[in-house]
Write a protein that holds these residues in place. Structure first.
Motif, mmCIF file in Angstrom:
data_model
loop_
_atom_site.group_PDB
_atom_site.id
_atom_site.type_symbol
_atom_site.label_atom_id
_atom_site.label_comp_id
_atom_site.label_asym_id
_atom_site.label_seq_id
_atom_site.Cartn_x
_atom_site.Cartn_y
_atom_site.Cartn_z
ATOM 1 N N LYS A 134 0.839 -1.190 0.000
ATOM 2 C CA LYS A 134 0.000 0.000 0.000
ATOM 3 C C LYS A 134 0.876 1.242 0.000
ATOM 4 O O LYS A 134 1.805 1.349 0.791
ATOM 5 C CB LYS A 134 -0.882 -0.006 1.242
ATOM 6 C CG LYS A 134 -2.277 0.477 0.953
ATOM 7 C CD LYS A 134 -3.162 0.345 2.142
ATOM 8 C CE LYS A 134 -4.333 -0.561 1.974
ATOM 9 N NZ LYS A 134 -5.045 -0.557 0.748
ATOM 10 N N LEU A 135 0.586 2.150 -0.926
ATOM 11 C CA LEU A 135 1.260 3.443 -0.937
ATOM 12 C C LEU A 135 0.376 4.444 -0.222
ATOM 13 O O LEU A 135 -0.827 4.518 -0.471
ATOM 14 C CB LEU A 135 1.494 3.931 -2.369
ATOM 15 C CG LEU A 135 2.549 3.228 -3.190
ATOM 16 C CD1 LEU A 135 2.691 3.923 -4.543
ATOM 17 C CD2 LEU A 135 3.877 3.195 -2.492
ATOM 18 N N LEU A 136 0.986 5.191 0.659
ATOM 19 C CA LEU A 136 0.269 6.233 1.372
ATOM 20 C C LEU A 136 0.683 7.575 0.799
ATOM 21 O O LEU A 136 1.871 7.880 0.709
ATOM 22 C CB LEU A 136 0.601 6.175 2.863
ATOM 23 C CG LEU A 136 0.431 4.814 3.531
ATOM 24 C CD1 LEU A 136 0.949 4.846 4.956
ATOM 25 C CD2 LEU A 136 -1.012 4.383 3.483
ATOM 26 N N ASP A 137 -0.280 8.349 0.375
ATOM 27 C CA ASP A 137 -0.044 9.676 -0.182
ATOM 28 C C ASP A 137 -0.328 10.673 0.932
ATOM 29 O O ASP A 137 -1.469 11.019 1.198
ATOM 30 C CB ASP A 137 -0.985 9.880 -1.366
ATOM 31 C CG ASP A 137 -0.693 11.149 -2.135
ATOM 32 O OD1 ASP A 137 -0.080 12.078 -1.562
ATOM 33 O OD2 ASP A 137 -1.102 11.230 -3.299
ATOM 34 N N ARG A 138 0.742 11.092 1.637
ATOM 35 C CA ARG A 138 0.566 11.970 2.796
ATOM 36 C C ARG A 138 0.622 13.428 2.367
ATOM 37 O O ARG A 138 1.707 13.969 2.119
ATOM 38 C CB ARG A 138 1.625 11.671 3.852
ATOM 39 C CG ARG A 138 1.481 10.280 4.422
ATOM 40 C CD ARG A 138 2.232 10.031 5.691
ATOM 41 N NE ARG A 138 3.530 10.647 5.803
ATOM 42 C CZ ARG A 138 4.554 10.119 6.462
ATOM 43 N NH1 ARG A 138 4.413 8.953 7.072
ATOM 44 N NH2 ARG A 138 5.698 10.747 6.542
ATOM 45 N N LEU A 139 -0.534 14.035 2.277
ATOM 46 C CA LEU A 139 -0.625 15.441 1.868
ATOM 47 C C LEU A 139 0.040 16.372 2.868
ATOM 48 O O LEU A 139 0.652 17.362 2.490
ATOM 49 C CB LEU A 139 -2.093 15.843 1.704
ATOM 50 C CG LEU A 139 -2.834 15.201 0.548
ATOM 51 C CD1 LEU A 139 -4.323 15.509 0.631
ATOM 52 C CD2 LEU A 139 -2.258 15.671 -0.765
ATOM 53 N N VAL A 140 -0.064 16.037 4.153
ATOM 54 C CA VAL A 140 0.402 16.932 5.203
ATOM 55 C C VAL A 140 1.906 17.224 5.102
ATOM 56 O O VAL A 140 2.340 18.340 5.304
ATOM 57 C CB VAL A 140 0.006 16.387 6.592
ATOM 58 C CG1 VAL A 140 0.933 15.302 7.073
ATOM 59 C CG2 VAL A 140 -0.088 17.501 7.594
ATOM 60 N N ASP A 141 2.703 16.214 4.733
ATOM 61 C CA ASP A 141 4.145 16.456 4.586
ATOM 62 C C ASP A 141 4.646 16.177 3.170
ATOM 63 O O ASP A 141 5.838 16.097 2.927
ATOM 64 C CB ASP A 141 4.950 15.657 5.623
ATOM 65 C CG ASP A 141 4.699 14.162 5.567
ATOM 66 O OD1 ASP A 141 3.899 13.712 4.715
ATOM 67 O OD2 ASP A 141 5.297 13.433 6.377
ATOM 68 N N ARG A 142 3.702 16.011 2.230
ATOM 69 C CA ARG A 142 4.008 15.807 0.811
ATOM 70 C C ARG A 142 4.995 14.659 0.604
ATOM 71 O O ARG A 142 6.022 14.815 -0.040
ATOM 72 C CB ARG A 142 4.503 17.099 0.180
ATOM 73 C CG ARG A 142 3.461 18.211 0.240
ATOM 74 C CD ARG A 142 3.921 19.499 -0.399
ATOM 75 N NE ARG A 142 4.447 19.360 -1.739
ATOM 76 C CZ ARG A 142 3.720 19.360 -2.858
ATOM 77 N NH1 ARG A 142 2.430 19.500 -2.801
ATOM 78 N NH2 ARG A 142 4.307 19.261 -4.036
#
Length: 124
Positions: free
Chosen positions: A50-58
């Motif tokens: 699973k890839l997590l796309d973390r917007l908070v820290d890009r």
């Protein structure tokens, strides 16, 4: 798209449950790659992660499945992982030891990188 990531050693903060892709990858992958991806290694084995796309820290983070991927390939600190995006849900992954040689048979790796580097060189 192709990029590499170095497996951190004990001098770097290491979270064994995830691996962050390099920061520049975020803008190239954000919104273009599925969260559920297949990692295919050089001998054709596949693993769902699973890839997590973390917007908070890009950051794009390899989350669920990273510990299994790491264990299945007997990864060591300072190994180089080369990721090539095949399509929006598949990455081809190659593993190189810190001596620069590609690891072909992960099952033959011992827990001593010096011994393995010597064995790899002898096979060439």
């Amino acid at each position: 798209m192709e990029f590499f990531k170095v497996v951190p050693d004990d001098r770097w903060p290491l979270r064994t449950d995830e691996l962050c892709f390099p920061p520049a990858v975020y803008s190239l992958v954000h919104g273009r790659v599925s969260q559920d991806v297949t990692m295919r290694d050089s001998i054709g084995r596949t693993l769902q992660v699973k890839l997590l796309d973390r917007l908070v820290d890009r950051k794009i983070v390899l989350g669920h499945g990273w510990p299994t991927l790491s264990a299945a390939h007997n990864l060591w600190p300072l190994d180089y992982l080369v990721f090539r995006l095949v399509d929006n849900s598949t990455f081809q992954v190659s593993v190189f030891c810190d001596c620069g040689l590609e690891v072909g048979d992960f099952t033959l790796r011992s827990r001593d990188p010096v011994i393995d580097d010597f064995q790899l060189a002898m096979e060439l």
